[in-house]
Design an enzyme around this catalytic site. Structure first.
Site, PDB file in Angstrom:
ATOM      1  N   LYS A 151       0.867  -1.178   0.000  1.00  0.00           N
ATOM      2  CA  LYS A 151       0.000   0.000   0.000  1.00  0.00           C
ATOM      3  C   LYS A 151       0.907   1.232   0.000  1.00  0.00           C
ATOM      4  CE  LYS A 151      -3.568   2.534   0.904  1.00  0.00           C
ATOM      5  NZ  LYS A 151      -4.342   2.787  -0.303  1.00  0.00           N
ATOM      6  N   ASN A 207      -2.243   3.242 -13.163  1.00  0.00           N
ATOM      7  CA  ASN A 207      -3.042   3.508 -11.977  1.00  0.00           C
ATOM      8  C   ASN A 207      -4.496   3.648 -12.443  1.00  0.00           C
ATOM      9  OD1 ASN A 207      -3.876   4.324  -9.339  1.00  0.00           O
ATOM     10  ND2 ASN A 207      -1.844   5.193  -8.981  1.00  0.00           N
ATOM     11  N   ASN A 262       4.682   6.518  -6.469  1.00  0.00           N
ATOM     12  CA  ASN A 262       3.300   6.800  -6.881  1.00  0.00           C
ATOM     13  C   ASN A 262       3.172   8.284  -7.204  1.00  0.00           C
ATOM     14  OD1 ASN A 262       0.577   7.033  -7.215  1.00  0.00           O
ATOM     15  ND2 ASN A 262       0.010   6.326  -5.162  1.00  0.00           N
ATOM     16  N   GLY A 288      -7.995   7.507  -0.950  1.00  0.00           N
ATOM     17  CA  GLY A 288      -7.245   8.691  -0.552  1.00  0.00           C
ATOM     18  C   GLY A 288      -5.976   8.366   0.228  1.00  0.00           C
ATOM     19  N   CYS A 314      -1.789   9.144  -8.062  1.00  0.00           N
ATOM     20  CA  CYS A 314      -3.028   8.868  -7.329  1.00  0.00           C
ATOM     21  C   CYS A 314      -4.083   9.923  -7.645  1.00  0.00           C
ATOM     22  CB  CYS A 314      -2.796   8.819  -5.832  1.00  0.00           C
ATOM     23  SG  CYS A 314      -4.322   8.378  -4.982  1.00  0.00           S
TER      24      CYS A 314
HETATM   25  C1  LIG Z   1      -9.022   0.010  -3.445  1.00  0.00           C
HETATM   26  C2  LIG Z   1      -7.794   0.388  -4.220  1.00  0.00           C
HETATM   27  C3  LIG Z   1      -6.729   1.028  -3.565  1.00  0.00           C
HETATM   28  C4  LIG Z   1      -5.592   1.386  -4.277  1.00  0.00           C
HETATM   29  N1  LIG Z   1      -4.553   1.987  -3.621  1.00  0.00           N
HETATM   30  C5  LIG Z   1      -3.423   2.300  -4.286  1.00  0.00           C
HETATM   31  C6  LIG Z   1      -2.307   2.848  -3.601  1.00  0.00           C
HETATM   32  O1  LIG Z   1      -2.313   3.000  -2.380  1.00  0.00           O
HETATM   33  N2  LIG Z   1      -1.208   3.193  -4.340  1.00  0.00           N
HETATM   34  C7  LIG Z   1      -1.137   2.995  -5.693  1.00  0.00           C
HETATM   35  O2  LIG Z   1      -0.104   3.309  -6.302  1.00  0.00           O
HETATM   36  N3  LIG Z   1      -2.162   2.431  -6.363  1.00  0.00           N
HETATM   37  C8  LIG Z   1      -3.300   2.088  -5.690  1.00  0.00           C
HETATM   38  N4  LIG Z   1      -4.340   1.507  -6.372  1.00  0.00           N
HETATM   39  C9  LIG Z   1      -4.227   1.260  -7.835  1.00  0.00           C
HETATM   40  C10 LIG Z   1      -3.821  -0.180  -8.140  1.00  0.00           C
HETATM   41  O3  LIG Z   1      -2.548  -0.482  -7.608  1.00  0.00           O
HETATM   42  C11 LIG Z   1      -3.824  -0.452  -9.663  1.00  0.00           C
HETATM   43  O4  LIG Z   1      -2.888   0.412 -10.282  1.00  0.00           O
HETATM   44  C12 LIG Z   1      -5.180  -0.212 -10.319  1.00  0.00           C
HETATM   45  O5  LIG Z   1      -6.237  -0.576  -9.451  1.00  0.00           O
HETATM   46  C13 LIG Z   1      -5.345  -0.978 -11.639  1.00  0.00           C
HETATM   47  O6  LIG Z   1      -5.266  -2.375 -11.446  1.00  0.00           O
HETATM   48  P1  LIG Z   1      -6.576  -3.319 -11.217  1.00  0.00           P
HETATM   49  O7  LIG Z   1      -7.572  -2.939 -12.259  1.00  0.00           O
HETATM   50  O8  LIG Z   1      -6.074  -4.717 -11.340  1.00  0.00           O
HETATM   51  O9  LIG Z   1      -7.073  -3.025  -9.836  1.00  0.00           O
HETATM   52  C14 LIG Z   1      -5.501   1.130  -5.676  1.00  0.00           C
HETATM   53  C15 LIG Z   1      -6.562   0.480  -6.316  1.00  0.00           C
HETATM   54  C16 LIG Z   1      -7.697   0.105  -5.624  1.00  0.00           C
HETATM   55  C17 LIG Z   1      -8.815  -0.607  -6.346  1.00  0.00           C
END
Ligand SMILES: Cc1cc2nc3c(=O)[nH]c(=O)nc-3n(C[C@H](O)[C@H](O)[C@H](O)COP(=O)(O)O)c2cc1C
Length: 306
Positions: free
Chosen positions: A46, A193, A128, A73, A131
């Site tokens: 995370k 992302n 990151n 967030g 975001c």
């Molecule tokens: C609930 C949630 C929390 C996320 N938190 C972060 C985060 O803390 N840092 C980050 O770089 N990406 C975060 N992401 C993005 C994911 O790492 C990923 O880049 C994005 O969801 C696309 O992949 P997916 O479609 O397989 O989920 C988050 C995604 C989701 C769904």
């Protein structure tokens, strides 16, 4: 046939190319009760920030027909708690450990990188700069090639840990940002992302998310991600971690054929914690079926459609 699943992200060598994506796997503790973390190529934490963050007001999640809209967030316990309570747990596995960091100012990123550089066992930092859920500043770096260049350059001067830059799809030309990261000394790129989105409850006439807008993830965004991976693969020579809507080995292979050296499973972890280890097996079966011994031969192995 002797299948070799090893892949490389610059100086980081992976036992297999399947990682778990930031923010969908916490710090691994809960998932360690459900799956064998040694079977993963890597764990991305995370996002960790300097100070603890509570994240955005609820509701922070909304379902959509083929994806998830989130506005967490960057809720996280902060770097002190990470170093004291989370790092030693994560260090015990064979999976490479990639710590994802974010800040509001350049200085925050540099301080985080310096503090993490004092520790062994961290294989890479995922930066990151993408975001969508942090007011104003979340996308400030990742949508501007000059700011991306400046940040990555300064980071590479304060740490020797390999830098993986996580890119946002919320730009007109993602390869421009990728090139800036490459020129500044990045070792690899992660993309994508989440895609900025919004949904509305028509009865209450209110946005579904407390933050009004959020980031869309899951299968809905996969074709966008595949297109971006291919685009970046053609223009930049850095290894790519592909992600966005991966649910099974066929999805992962799409990314690999488009040019990804590794993939990360995100939202699908919430549906089935066994998704990522299952994909490792699925890639192995595909290689057997196609007569490909070395995983690296699959990367960018795309035929023209004509
Ligand atoms: C609930 C949630 C929390 C996320 N938190 C972060 C985060 O803390 N840092 C980050 O770089 N990406 C975060 N992401 C993005 C994911 O790492 C990923 O880049 C994005 O969801 C696309 O992949 P997916 O479609 O397989 O989920 C988050 C995604 C989701 C769904």
């Amino acid at each position: 046939m002797n299948i070799n699943l090893k892949s490389k992200l610059g100086r980081v060598s992976l036992n297999n190319p399947v990682l778990v994506a930031a923010g969908t796997f916490g710090f691994g503790e809960e998932y360690a009760k459900l799956i064998d973390l040694n079977k993963l190529g890597g764990i991305v934490t995370k996002t960790v920030t300097l100070e603890p963050r509570e994240g955005n007001p609820p509701p922070r999640l909304a379902g959509t027909p083929a994806g998830l809209l989130n506005a967490i967030g960057l809720e996280n316990p902060g770097i002190d708690v990470f170093l004291e309570e989370k790092l030693s747990f994560l260090s015990q596995f064979e999976a490479r450990l990639i710590v994802n960091i974010a800040g509001e100012e350049e200085e925050d990123y540099l301080t985080l990188a310096k503090r993490l550089s004092e520790k062994e066992k961290i294989d890479a930092l995922e930066i990151n700069i993408s975001c969508p859920n942090v007011k104003e500043r979340g996308l400030a770096f990742g949508t501007d090639p000059e700011r991306t260049f400046s940040l990555v350059k300064k980071l590479s001067e304060v740490t020797n840990i390999p830098l993986i830059i996580k890119l946002t799809p919320n730009v007109t030309d993602i390869s421009e940002i990728a090139q800036a990261a490459e020129e500044a000394g990045a070792e690899a790129l992660s993309l994508i992302n989440t895609v900025l989105g919004m949904s509305i409850d028509v009865e209450t006439r209110k946005p579904q998310l407390g933050n009004i807008t959020g980031g869309l993830s899951g299968p809905a965004i996969r074709p966008i991600a595949i297109r971006m991976v291919r685009d970046v693969f053609q223009k930049v020579s850095l290894p790519i971690i592909g992600m966005g809507g991966i649910t099974c080995s066929e999805d992962a292979l799409e990314f690999i054929l488009a040019g990804a050296s590794a993939v990360a499973v995100g939202t699908a972890n919430f549906v089935d914690s066994r998704t990522a280890p299952g994909i490792v097996e699925g890639i192995k079966e595909y290689m057997q079926r196609k007569g490909v011994e070395n995983f690296e031969d699959l990367i960018g192995w795309l035929e023209n459609s004509t």
